[in-house]
Design an enzyme around this catalytic site. Structure first.
Site, PDB file in Angstrom:
ATOM      1  N   ASP A 193      41.691 -43.396 -42.912  1.00  0.00           N
ATOM      2  CA  ASP A 193      40.993 -44.078 -41.838  1.00  0.00           C
ATOM      3  C   ASP A 193      39.761 -43.242 -41.570  1.00  0.00           C
ATOM      4  OD1 ASP A 193      41.033 -46.387 -40.088  1.00  0.00           O
ATOM      5  OD2 ASP A 193      40.938 -44.915 -38.488  1.00  0.00           O
ATOM      6  N   SER A 194      38.635 -43.921 -41.506  1.00  0.00           N
ATOM      7  CA  SER A 194      37.394 -43.160 -41.401  1.00  0.00           C
ATOM      8  C   SER A 194      36.435 -43.899 -40.504  1.00  0.00           C
ATOM      9  CB  SER A 194      36.791 -42.984 -42.800  1.00  0.00           C
ATOM     10  OG  SER A 194      36.661 -44.243 -43.435  1.00  0.00           O
ATOM     11  N   GLU A 224      48.032 -53.848 -38.256  1.00  0.00           N
ATOM     12  CA  GLU A 224      47.296 -53.625 -37.011  1.00  0.00           C
ATOM     13  C   GLU A 224      47.013 -52.132 -36.855  1.00  0.00           C
ATOM     14  OE1 GLU A 224      47.383 -54.616 -32.319  1.00  0.00           O
ATOM     15  OE2 GLU A 224      49.155 -55.160 -33.500  1.00  0.00           O
ATOM     16  N   ASP A 262      26.003 -45.553 -44.153  1.00  0.00           N
ATOM     17  CA  ASP A 262      25.369 -44.498 -44.951  1.00  0.00           C
ATOM     18  C   ASP A 262      23.861 -44.348 -44.719  1.00  0.00           C
ATOM     19  OD1 ASP A 262      27.349 -43.037 -46.334  1.00  0.00           O
ATOM     20  OD2 ASP A 262      27.650 -44.673 -47.734  1.00  0.00           O
ATOM     21  N   PHE A 273      27.585 -47.356 -48.659  1.00  0.00           N
ATOM     22  CA  PHE A 273      27.961 -48.577 -47.951  1.00  0.00           C
ATOM     23  C   PHE A 273      27.929 -48.294 -46.439  1.00  0.00           C
ATOM     24  CE2 PHE A 273      32.259 -47.415 -46.541  1.00  0.00           C
ATOM     25  CZ  PHE A 273      32.507 -46.310 -47.342  1.00  0.00           C
ATOM     26  N   GLY A 274      28.160 -49.339 -45.670  1.00  0.00           N
ATOM     27  CA  GLY A 274      28.347 -49.184 -44.220  1.00  0.00           C
ATOM     28  C   GLY A 274      27.194 -48.462 -43.529  1.00  0.00           C
ATOM     29  N   ASN A 283      38.855 -52.059 -49.319  1.00  0.00           N
ATOM     30  CA  ASN A 283      37.406 -51.822 -49.255  1.00  0.00           C
ATOM     31  C   ASN A 283      36.940 -51.256 -50.603  1.00  0.00           C
ATOM     32  OD1 ASN A 283      34.927 -50.408 -48.963  1.00  0.00           O
ATOM     33  ND2 ASN A 283      35.229 -50.228 -46.747  1.00  0.00           N
TER      34      ASN A 283
HETATM   35  P1  IMP Z   1      38.409 -48.147 -42.165  1.00  0.00           P
HETATM   36  O1  IMP Z   1      38.449 -48.969 -43.413  1.00  0.00           O
HETATM   37  O2  IMP Z   1      39.201 -48.702 -41.034  1.00  0.00           O
HETATM   38  O3  IMP Z   1      38.682 -46.693 -42.438  1.00  0.00           O
HETATM   39  O4  IMP Z   1      36.914 -48.270 -41.639  1.00  0.00           O
HETATM   40  C1  IMP Z   1      35.976 -47.381 -42.022  1.00  0.00           C
HETATM   41  C2  IMP Z   1      34.620 -47.862 -41.580  1.00  0.00           C
HETATM   42  O5  IMP Z   1      33.888 -46.697 -41.186  1.00  0.00           O
HETATM   43  C3  IMP Z   1      33.837 -48.480 -42.731  1.00  0.00           C
HETATM   44  O6  IMP Z   1      34.010 -49.858 -42.780  1.00  0.00           O
HETATM   45  C4  IMP Z   1      32.425 -48.059 -42.378  1.00  0.00           C
HETATM   46  O7  IMP Z   1      31.933 -48.887 -41.385  1.00  0.00           O
HETATM   47  C5  IMP Z   1      32.607 -46.683 -41.761  1.00  0.00           C
HETATM   48  N1  IMP Z   1      32.563 -45.628 -42.796  1.00  0.00           N
HETATM   49  C6  IMP Z   1      33.591 -44.817 -43.181  1.00  0.00           C
HETATM   50  N2  IMP Z   1      33.204 -43.986 -44.164  1.00  0.00           N
HETATM   51  C7  IMP Z   1      31.914 -44.280 -44.415  1.00  0.00           C
HETATM   52  C8  IMP Z   1      30.989 -43.772 -45.366  1.00  0.00           C
HETATM   53  O8  IMP Z   1      31.278 -42.898 -46.203  1.00  0.00           O
HETATM   54  N3  IMP Z   1      29.774 -44.331 -45.331  1.00  0.00           N
HETATM   55  C9  IMP Z   1      29.420 -45.295 -44.455  1.00  0.00           C
HETATM   56  N4  IMP Z   1      30.243 -45.836 -43.570  1.00  0.00           N
HETATM   57  C10 IMP Z   1      31.510 -45.323 -43.542  1.00  0.00           C
END
Ligand code: IMP
Length: 203
Positions: free
Chosen positions: A73-74, A44, A159, A156-157, A13
């Protein structure tokens, strides 16, 4: 050849990787993403918590590369939606669904929510997996409220949705510098940096 230590960060990402590079810029390490290493692998993420998923990713890539690997992971927890999308944040409504639609769906879900029912947070867990099997983790959050409309075009996402009252702005309206200082990812990485120093990792 560079004599800097290498840290591989297990993500593809780019939005995340840009933030991580900024936050880790003060360390004397070479930070490489899976893209930089041309590693294409589907791991997975079948953990039930952010921490479990971070460990799964870091361990899997450390086993492939034989190097120390960090992974995060977020995601977004919306209390009014029983903490969804949570660990499914990236996959919410489908991986390829644009965030304009994911965000609008969350706004629609909360259309009857009162101000005090709009609490939400970004959570970030980070795992560092070493070639000898040892794992270190850190976790942090940024608390806020789901805004009543999308605001801001930074980041992104999700935010544009997370309104942080102390700053009177969403994380999508923050400069990258401000967001990195106070965000879930910024804080989890700072905790991880300290833990790595205690482990004698020279950074
Ligand atoms: P991961 O890559 O499986 O950790 O998915 C994290 C997802 O959580 C991202 O694709 C976003 O949808 C969301 N996310 C995590 N951190 C942020 C952030 O700092 N801003 C906005 N969306 C976030």
């Amino acid at each position: 050849m560079s004599d800097k230590k290498k840290i591989i960060f297990a993500t593809t990402n780019e939005g995340k990787m840009n933030e991580i590079r900024m936050i880790m810029a003060d360390l004397n390490v070479e930070l490489l993403s899976l893209k930089d290493l041309d590693i294409q692998t589907q791991i997975e993420e079948n953990g039930t918590t952010f921490e479990e998923n971070a460990i799964i990713k870091a361990k899997a890539i450390s086993e492939i590369t034989g190097e120390m690997v960090m992974a995060d992971d977020s995601g977004l927890e919306v209390d009014y939606m029983d903490k969804a999308p949570g660990v499914y944040s990236a996959r919410y409504l489908g991986e390829d669904t644009p965030y304009s639609i994911k965000n609008q769906t969350i706004l629609d879900n909360l259309k009857d929510a009162k101000d005090e029912e709009r609490s939400a947070r970004f959570v970030c867990a980070i795992a560092a997996a070493f070639p000898d099997g040892k794992v270190i983790t850190s976790i942090a959050t940024i608390e806020g409220l789901i805004a009543t409309e999308e605001r801001g075009t930074n980041g992104f996402g999700y935010d544009p949705l997370l309104y942080v009252p102390e700053y009177d702005m969403t994380t999508g309206e923050m400069t990258p510098e401000l967001k990195n200082k106070i965000s879930h990812r910024g804080k989890a990485l700072e905790i991880m940096k300290e833990k790595l120093k205690h482990e004698g990792f020279d950074c």
